[in-house]
Design a protein around this motif. Structure first.
Motif, PDB file in Angstrom:
ATOM      1  N   ASN A 159      -7.343 -32.023 -20.363  1.00  0.00           N
ATOM      2  CA  ASN A 159      -6.851 -30.894 -19.186  1.00  0.00           C
ATOM      3  C   ASN A 159      -8.024 -29.574 -18.996  1.00  0.00           C
ATOM      4  OD1 ASN A 159      -5.975 -28.611 -18.281  1.00  0.00           O
ATOM      5  ND2 ASN A 159      -3.313 -28.656 -18.469  1.00  0.00           N
ATOM      6  N   ASN A 160      -8.052 -30.034 -17.391  1.00  0.00           N
ATOM      7  CA  ASN A 160      -9.308 -29.270 -16.959  1.00  0.00           C
ATOM      8  C   ASN A 160      -8.879 -28.702 -16.357  1.00  0.00           C
ATOM      9  OD1 ASN A 160      -8.529 -30.798 -15.021  1.00  0.00           O
ATOM     10  ND2 ASN A 160     -10.432 -31.731 -13.906  1.00  0.00           N
ATOM     11  N   ARG A 161      -7.729 -28.057 -16.229  1.00  0.00           N
ATOM     12  CA  ARG A 161      -7.472 -26.321 -15.514  1.00  0.00           C
ATOM     13  C   ARG A 161      -6.960 -25.440 -16.830  1.00  0.00           C
ATOM     14  NH1 ARG A 161      -4.355 -27.837 -10.245  1.00  0.00           N
ATOM     15  NH2 ARG A 161      -4.157 -25.432 -10.205  1.00  0.00           N
ATOM     16  N   SER A 162      -7.469 -25.466 -17.864  1.00  0.00           N
ATOM     17  CA  SER A 162      -6.864 -24.385 -19.044  1.00  0.00           C
ATOM     18  C   SER A 162      -7.109 -23.453 -18.436  1.00  0.00           C
ATOM     19  CB  SER A 162      -7.938 -24.642 -19.892  1.00  0.00           C
ATOM     20  OG  SER A 162      -9.565 -24.535 -19.821  1.00  0.00           O
ATOM     21  N   PRO A 163      -6.161 -22.348 -19.499  1.00  0.00           N
ATOM     22  CA  PRO A 163      -6.634 -20.404 -19.148  1.00  0.00           C
ATOM     23  C   PRO A 163      -7.339 -19.891 -19.171  1.00  0.00           C
ATOM     24  CG  PRO A 163      -4.483 -21.278 -20.328  1.00  0.00           C
ATOM     25  CD  PRO A 163      -5.345 -22.775 -19.960  1.00  0.00           C
ATOM     26  N   ARG A 164      -7.510 -18.610 -18.707  1.00  0.00           N
ATOM     27  CA  ARG A 164      -8.727 -17.929 -18.985  1.00  0.00           C
ATOM     28  C   ARG A 164      -8.612 -17.975 -21.132  1.00  0.00           C
ATOM     29  NH1 ARG A 164     -10.512 -12.195 -16.657  1.00  0.00           N
ATOM     30  NH2 ARG A 164     -11.498 -11.938 -18.035  1.00  0.00           N
ATOM     31  N   GLY A 165      -9.721 -18.196 -21.388  1.00  0.00           N
ATOM     32  CA  GLY A 165      -9.626 -17.590 -23.334  1.00  0.00           C
ATOM     33  C   GLY A 165      -9.643 -19.407 -23.657  1.00  0.00           C
ATOM     34  N   ILE A 166      -9.251 -20.770 -23.122  1.00  0.00           N
ATOM     35  CA  ILE A 166      -9.867 -21.705 -23.843  1.00  0.00           C
ATOM     36  C   ILE A 166     -10.282 -22.414 -23.161  1.00  0.00           C
ATOM     37  CG2 ILE A 166      -7.700 -24.023 -23.711  1.00  0.00           C
ATOM     38  CD1 ILE A 166      -5.711 -22.334 -24.651  1.00  0.00           C
ATOM     39  N   VAL A 167     -11.731 -23.346 -23.761  1.00  0.00           N
ATOM     40  CA  VAL A 167     -12.012 -24.030 -22.545  1.00  0.00           C
ATOM     41  C   VAL A 167     -12.499 -25.128 -23.079  1.00  0.00           C
ATOM     42  CG1 VAL A 167     -14.740 -25.057 -22.379  1.00  0.00           C
ATOM     43  CG2 VAL A 167     -14.156 -22.447 -22.843  1.00  0.00           C
ATOM     44  N   THR A 168     -11.665 -26.123 -21.484  1.00  0.00           N
ATOM     45  CA  THR A 168     -11.561 -27.781 -22.707  1.00  0.00           C
ATOM     46  C   THR A 168     -12.702 -28.597 -22.170  1.00  0.00           C
ATOM     47  OG1 THR A 168     -10.370 -28.409 -21.054  1.00  0.00           O
ATOM     48  CG2 THR A 168      -8.591 -27.538 -22.747  1.00  0.00           C
ATOM     49  N   ARG A 169     -12.521 -29.795 -23.211  1.00  0.00           N
ATOM     50  CA  ARG A 169     -13.622 -31.020 -22.715  1.00  0.00           C
ATOM     51  C   ARG A 169     -12.818 -32.184 -23.229  1.00  0.00           C
ATOM     52  NH1 ARG A 169     -16.738 -26.982 -26.047  1.00  0.00           N
ATOM     53  NH2 ARG A 169     -18.442 -25.994 -24.276  1.00  0.00           N
ATOM     54  N   ARG A 170     -13.271 -33.069 -22.920  1.00  0.00           N
ATOM     55  CA  ARG A 170     -12.965 -34.846 -22.942  1.00  0.00           C
ATOM     56  C   ARG A 170     -13.932 -35.415 -23.664  1.00  0.00           C
ATOM     57  NH1 ARG A 170      -8.944 -36.439 -25.945  1.00  0.00           N
ATOM     58  NH2 ARG A 170      -7.659 -38.600 -25.490  1.00  0.00           N
ATOM     59  N   GLU A 171     -14.406 -35.393 -24.798  1.00  0.00           N
ATOM     60  CA  GLU A 171     -14.943 -36.476 -25.486  1.00  0.00           C
ATOM     61  C   GLU A 171     -14.821 -36.908 -26.761  1.00  0.00           C
ATOM     62  OE1 GLU A 171     -18.707 -32.901 -25.134  1.00  0.00           O
ATOM     63  OE2 GLU A 171     -18.367 -33.454 -26.971  1.00  0.00           O
ATOM     64  N   THR A 172     -15.722 -38.296 -27.113  1.00  0.00           N
ATOM     65  CA  THR A 172     -14.856 -39.124 -27.995  1.00  0.00           C
ATOM     66  C   THR A 172     -15.449 -38.541 -29.495  1.00  0.00           C
ATOM     67  OG1 THR A 172     -15.816 -41.401 -26.751  1.00  0.00           O
ATOM     68  CG2 THR A 172     -15.531 -41.399 -28.835  1.00  0.00           C
ATOM     69  N   LEU A 173     -14.179 -38.583 -29.871  1.00  0.00           N
ATOM     70  CA  LEU A 173     -14.494 -38.011 -31.854  1.00  0.00           C
ATOM     71  C   LEU A 173     -13.814 -39.342 -31.982  1.00  0.00           C
ATOM     72  CD1 LEU A 173     -12.241 -34.511 -31.249  1.00  0.00           C
ATOM     73  CD2 LEU A 173     -15.121 -34.908 -31.863  1.00  0.00           C
ATOM     74  N   LEU A 174     -14.299 -39.927 -32.876  1.00  0.00           N
ATOM     75  CA  LEU A 174     -14.414 -40.804 -34.361  1.00  0.00           C
ATOM     76  C   LEU A 174     -13.326 -40.215 -35.307  1.00  0.00           C
ATOM     77  CD1 LEU A 174     -18.210 -42.118 -34.605  1.00  0.00           C
ATOM     78  CD2 LEU A 174     -16.484 -42.543 -32.892  1.00  0.00           C
ATOM     79  N   ALA A 175     -12.366 -41.254 -36.088  1.00  0.00           N
ATOM     80  CA  ALA A 175     -11.772 -40.770 -36.658  1.00  0.00           C
ATOM     81  C   ALA A 175     -12.320 -40.035 -37.738  1.00  0.00           C
ATOM     82  CB  ALA A 175     -10.504 -41.960 -37.827  1.00  0.00           C
ATOM     83  N   SER A 176     -13.758 -40.290 -38.444  1.00  0.00           N
ATOM     84  CA  SER A 176     -14.573 -39.994 -39.287  1.00  0.00           C
ATOM     85  C   SER A 176     -14.654 -38.865 -38.749  1.00  0.00           C
ATOM     86  CB  SER A 176     -15.545 -40.500 -39.773  1.00  0.00           C
ATOM     87  OG  SER A 176     -16.265 -40.911 -38.580  1.00  0.00           O
ATOM     88  N   GLU A 177     -14.432 -38.128 -37.994  1.00  0.00           N
ATOM     89  CA  GLU A 177     -14.728 -36.526 -37.602  1.00  0.00           C
ATOM     90  C   GLU A 177     -14.053 -36.206 -37.411  1.00  0.00           C
ATOM     91  OE1 GLU A 177     -19.118 -38.240 -34.538  1.00  0.00           O
ATOM     92  OE2 GLU A 177     -17.084 -37.289 -33.504  1.00  0.00           O
ATOM     93  N   LEU A 178     -12.160 -36.189 -37.875  1.00  0.00           N
ATOM     94  CA  LEU A 178     -11.033 -35.867 -37.550  1.00  0.00           C
ATOM     95  C   LEU A 178     -10.453 -34.978 -38.976  1.00  0.00           C
ATOM     96  CD1 LEU A 178      -9.903 -38.010 -34.687  1.00  0.00           C
ATOM     97  CD2 LEU A 178     -10.720 -35.375 -34.431  1.00  0.00           C
ATOM     98  N   THR A 179     -10.667 -34.018 -38.769  1.00  0.00           N
ATOM     99  CA  THR A 179      -9.863 -33.197 -40.253  1.00  0.00           C
ATOM    100  C   THR A 179      -8.835 -32.064 -39.805  1.00  0.00           C
ATOM    101  OG1 THR A 179      -9.813 -32.744 -42.147  1.00  0.00           O
ATOM    102  CG2 THR A 179     -11.581 -31.160 -40.966  1.00  0.00           C
ATOM    103  N   SER A 180      -7.814 -31.804 -41.243  1.00  0.00           N
ATOM    104  CA  SER A 180      -6.743 -30.709 -40.571  1.00  0.00           C
ATOM    105  C   SER A 180      -7.420 -29.050 -41.228  1.00  0.00           C
ATOM    106  CB  SER A 180      -5.584 -31.031 -40.720  1.00  0.00           C
ATOM    107  OG  SER A 180      -5.146 -31.299 -42.049  1.00  0.00           O
TER     108      SER A 180
END
Length: 282
Positions: A84-105
């Motif tokens: 979503n490239n129309r984020s409100p002020r205070g949020i920066v959004t990017r759409r980049e490739t994230l591999l499964a091994s690069e994700l956690t919680s």
């Protein structure tokens, strides 16, 4: 009800009414609310994720803070991996490739792994701030630079990837504040050899003093004194005893305050360096 919440969900569930939503809570982002008052970085990060409809992944500095990095500005924009490239002020959004091994919680929030977070910090924004944030993340997690390089190799076309290696070379997990990072970088840029950090000095009682940074072969140290050194009588007394002891075992300690000019600090360190060099040579 949780501290940060989606307004429409709370209304539908009957947990709040419209009057309460308008008068008791503050709107952080569209349809995302929290109690009035001061917000933590975690509050704002949670709010940004809720704004995404619970679909985004937290990245960048906010991700570093989730992994335990200290000294992150609580008012930073929250970076999200989200389409979503129309984020409100205070949020920066990017759409980049994230591999499964690069994700956690962390605490229920989807977040990039420590390695991927370090990779993103290394390739974005001003380099000095980036190194300070890498220092803080390394101090908290002791991540492996090898792992970060492997992530860079997996994403050769991402913006900023070319500087990742040099940023990793510059980091030091021994930094205890951004000011220490900037002081170390200033010394290196002035031509001094890269200083050691958190140098242990034995004390007669069997305990240790740790010097912020310096050169053990010359017994020259440089320390950044935060505000508490001036406002706390206890800290001041300890500092005097510590300084006396370090001097008695041959160390010259250059103490730096926030209002010292960079050029003056470099000159003082150079004088100490020259004096101690002559002592070692004689």
């Amino acid at each position: 009800m949780t501290r940060v919440f989606i307004g429409s969900e709370a209304l539908a569930a009957g947990r709040v009414n419209r009057y309460q939503l308008a008068n008791t809570y503050q709107r952080l982002f569209p349809d995302v609310y929290a109690p009035r008052g001061e917000l933590t970085l975690l509050d704002r990060t949670t709010a940004a994720w809720l704004w995404s409809g619970r679909h985004a992944v937290v990245t960048g500095s906010a991700a570093a803070a989730l992994h335990g990095a200290r000294w992150i500005d609580p008012n930073i924009p929250i970076e999200l991996n989200f389409s979503n490239n129309r984020s409100p002020r205070g949020i920066v959004t990017r759409r980049e490739t994230l591999l499964a091994s690069e994700l956690t919680s962390h605490g229920g929030l989807p977040v990039t792994t420590v390695g991927r977070t370090a990779f993103d910090l290394a390739r974005r924004g001003p380099s000095r701030r980036g190194i300070a944030e890498l220092d803080a993340l390394a101090n908290a997690t002791h991540f492996s630079a090898v792992d970060v390089v492997a992530i860079a190799d997996a994403h050769p076309r991402l913006r900023g990837v070319g500087r990742v290696s040099s940023m990793l070379d510059a980091l030091d997990a021994g930094a205890q504040s951004p000011q220490e990072t900037y002081l170390r970088l200033d010394l290196i840029n002035a031509g001094f050899p890269r200083p050691h950090t958190q140098i242990p000095i034995t004390r007669p009682c069997g305990r240790w003093y740790y010097l912020d940074m310096g050169w053990p072969d010359l017994r020259v140290a440089v320390e950044y004194d935060g505000e508490h050194h001036r406002t706390s009588r206890t800290a001041y007394t300890v500092d005097v005893d510590r300084q006396d002891y370090l001097g008695s075992v041959g160390w010259v300690v250059v103490r730096v305050l926030a209002d010292h000019r960079r050029s003056d600090v470099i000159s003082r360190v150079r004088r100490a360096w020259d004096i101690q060099s002559q002592r070692v040579a004689s």
